[in-house]
Motif scaffolding. Structure first.
Motif, short mmCIF file in Angstrom:
data_model
loop_
_atom_site.label_atom_id
_atom_site.label_comp_id
_atom_site.label_asym_id
_atom_site.label_seq_id
_atom_site.Cartn_x
_atom_site.Cartn_y
_atom_site.Cartn_z
N ILE A 1 0.86 -1.19 0.00
CA ILE A 1 0.00 0.00 0.00
C ILE A 1 0.89 1.23 0.00
O ILE A 1 1.73 1.40 0.89
CB ILE A 1 -0.92 0.01 1.22
CG1 ILE A 1 -1.98 -1.10 1.09
CG2 ILE A 1 -1.60 1.37 1.39
CD1 ILE A 1 -2.91 -1.21 2.28
N ILE B 1 0.30 5.19 -0.11
CA ILE B 1 -0.68 6.27 -0.03
C ILE B 1 -0.06 7.54 -0.59
O ILE B 1 0.88 8.10 -0.01
CB ILE B 1 -1.13 6.49 1.42
CG1 ILE B 1 -1.68 5.18 2.01
CG2 ILE B 1 -2.17 7.59 1.51
CD1 ILE B 1 -1.87 5.23 3.52
N LYS B 2 -0.59 8.00 -1.74
CA LYS B 2 -0.02 9.18 -2.39
C LYS B 2 -0.94 10.39 -2.22
O LYS B 2 -1.98 10.31 -1.55
CB LYS B 2 0.23 8.86 -3.87
CG LYS B 2 1.30 7.77 -4.04
CD LYS B 2 1.56 7.44 -5.48
CE LYS B 2 2.24 8.55 -6.25
NZ LYS B 2 3.60 8.82 -5.74
N ASN C 1 -3.09 12.10 -4.01
CA ASN C 1 -4.50 12.05 -4.37
C ASN C 1 -5.31 11.17 -3.42
O ASN C 1 -6.48 11.46 -3.15
CB ASN C 1 -4.67 11.57 -5.81
CG ASN C 1 -4.28 12.65 -6.82
OD1 ASN C 1 -4.43 13.84 -6.55
ND2 ASN C 1 -3.78 12.24 -7.97
N HIS C 2 -4.70 10.09 -2.94
CA HIS C 2 -5.38 9.28 -1.93
C HIS C 2 -5.66 10.11 -0.68
O HIS C 2 -6.75 10.05 -0.10
CB HIS C 2 -4.52 8.07 -1.53
CG HIS C 2 -4.23 7.12 -2.65
ND1 HIS C 2 -2.96 6.94 -3.15
CD2 HIS C 2 -5.04 6.32 -3.39
CE1 HIS C 2 -3.00 6.05 -4.12
NE2 HIS C 2 -4.24 5.65 -4.29
N ILE C 3 -4.64 10.90 -0.28
CA ILE C 3 -4.76 11.73 0.92
C ILE C 3 -5.85 12.78 0.72
O ILE C 3 -6.68 13.02 1.62
CB ILE C 3 -3.41 12.38 1.26
CG1 ILE C 3 -2.41 11.30 1.70
CG2 ILE C 3 -3.57 13.45 2.34
CD1 ILE C 3 -0.97 11.78 1.79
N ILE D 1 -8.49 12.70 -1.31
CA ILE D 1 -9.83 12.11 -1.34
C ILE D 1 -10.24 11.62 0.04
O ILE D 1 -11.42 11.73 0.43
CB ILE D 1 -9.87 10.97 -2.37
CG1 ILE D 1 -9.74 11.56 -3.79
CG2 ILE D 1 -11.15 10.15 -2.25
CD1 ILE D 1 -9.57 10.52 -4.88
N ALA D 2 -9.27 11.09 0.81
CA ALA D 2 -9.59 10.58 2.15
C ALA D 2 -9.86 11.70 3.14
O ALA D 2 -10.46 11.47 4.20
CB ALA D 2 -8.45 9.71 2.65
N ALA E 1 -6.52 8.50 5.85
CA ALA E 1 -5.99 7.63 4.80
C ALA E 1 -5.23 6.46 5.39
O ALA E 1 -5.42 5.30 4.99
CB ALA E 1 -5.09 8.44 3.86
N ARG F 1 -7.63 4.00 7.25
CA ARG F 1 -8.38 3.13 6.35
C ARG F 1 -7.48 2.05 5.75
O ARG F 1 -7.89 0.89 5.60
CB ARG F 1 -9.01 3.96 5.23
CG ARG F 1 -10.12 4.88 5.68
CD ARG F 1 -10.64 5.73 4.53
NE ARG F 1 -11.43 6.84 5.01
CZ ARG F 1 -11.95 7.80 4.23
NH1 ARG F 1 -11.74 7.74 2.92
NH2 ARG F 1 -12.65 8.77 4.74
N ALA F 2 -6.26 2.44 5.41
CA ALA F 2 -5.31 1.48 4.85
C ALA F 2 -5.01 0.37 5.85
O ALA F 2 -5.00 -0.82 5.51
CB ALA F 2 -4.02 2.19 4.44
#
Length: 284
Positions: free
Chosen positions: A167, A169-170, A172-174, A176-177, A183, A186-187
């Motif tokens: 996993i 976490i980049k 855009n993930h951050i 959106i989360a 983030a 959830r991961a």
């Protein structure tokens, strides 16, 4: 170097597809017209410049998929340094097969040797530091396994091979989360016990927040050398630190001196220049 070869079952589809692309609908018109059917040839693969060899198994497959009677005698194994003019291997057998497969074999060998050579240049530049050079997922579609193999041939290491083995976490993930904290939470709730979690940060403030959730690794993206040094001190061994972002040969040593664990470089696979290798006819 303890470099394990890739299984032939992984390589053959790549080489077969490349040969079919080149042969088209009618085969090698030039060679079939000029070279007698039963003519035997001895040729050599030679380095036109200094570098590191990678991709010999793909080259051999290219010749032998055209004709099983082609033989290759390797002088310099994958991972070996070669000087300009040095012979890498001797290729002998049916002349038509050798000439038909020549470009496909050289395309793989030159491209992968270029990656290995570029990797070795970074590895050598930071050899007095603990940092490892790693590649990324910025690979040629369909060639990821062999390009990452070439990085290993150059003395580097591999980052994740795809989306399914860790996993990461980049930004855009951050976004959106809604932040680093949700983030990572959830991961962690989703990850299996063998799946590592890495989070990308581009500020020391983000890093401070990420550290409170104990990720396995932290990608320090596009930070200055001073920021990297400060970041490594903040992490203090609690996670693997990875420096990333437009890192060149000239700046690699400065970055390694900050004591980061990893230096990830995308251009090793997506933009490394080829190593110039030629196939020269030596006789019948």
């Amino acid at each position: 170097m303890n470099l394990s070869p890739l299984p032939a079952i992984m390589l053959e589809p790549l080489v077969r597809a490349a040969l079919l692309e080149d042969l088209g609908r009618a085969g090698d018109l030039t060679t079939d017209a000029i070279v007698p059917k039963n003519h035997h040839a001895t040729t050599v693969l030679s380095a036109r410049q200094k570098g590191i060899v990678a991709g010999l198994d793909l080259g051999m497959l290219a010749f032998r998929l055209i004709d099983q009677n082609v033989d290759m005698t390797v002088e310099r194994q994958d991972g070996s340094e070669v000087a300009q003019g040095e012979i890498i291997a001797t290729v002998s057998g049916p002349a038509r097969a050798i000439l038909t497969a020549e470009r496909t074999a050289l395309n793989f060998l030159s491209h992968l040797s270029g990656i290995a050579t570029a990797t070795a240049s970074i590895v050598n530049a930071i050899r007095e530091y603990k940092a490892k050079v790693v590649c990324t997922r910025k690979t040629t579609p369909g060639l990821r396994a062999v390009e990452k193999y070439a990085v290993r041939a150059g003395g580097g290491s591999n980052h994740r091979f795809g989306l399914d083995d860790a996993i990461l976490i980049k930004d855009n993930h951050i976004a959106i989360a809604g932040g680093i904290r949700p983030a990572i939470k959830r991961a962690r709730a989703s990850a299996g016990h063998l799946v590592k979690i890495e989070v990308e940060v581009d500020t020391l403030t983000q890093l401070e927040e990420a550290l409170t959730l104990a990720p396995d690794a932290i990608l320090l993206d596009n930070m200055s050398v001073d920021e990297l040094r400060h970041a490594v001190a903040m992490v203090a061994g609690r996670a693997i630190t990875e420096a990333s972002g437009r890192i060149t040969l000239d700046m690699a040593a400065q970055i390694a001196a900050t004591r980061v664990d990893l230096i990830s470089i995308g251009w090793l696979t997506h933009s490394a220049p080829i190593l110039d290798i030629g196939l020269d006819y030596r006789g019948s």
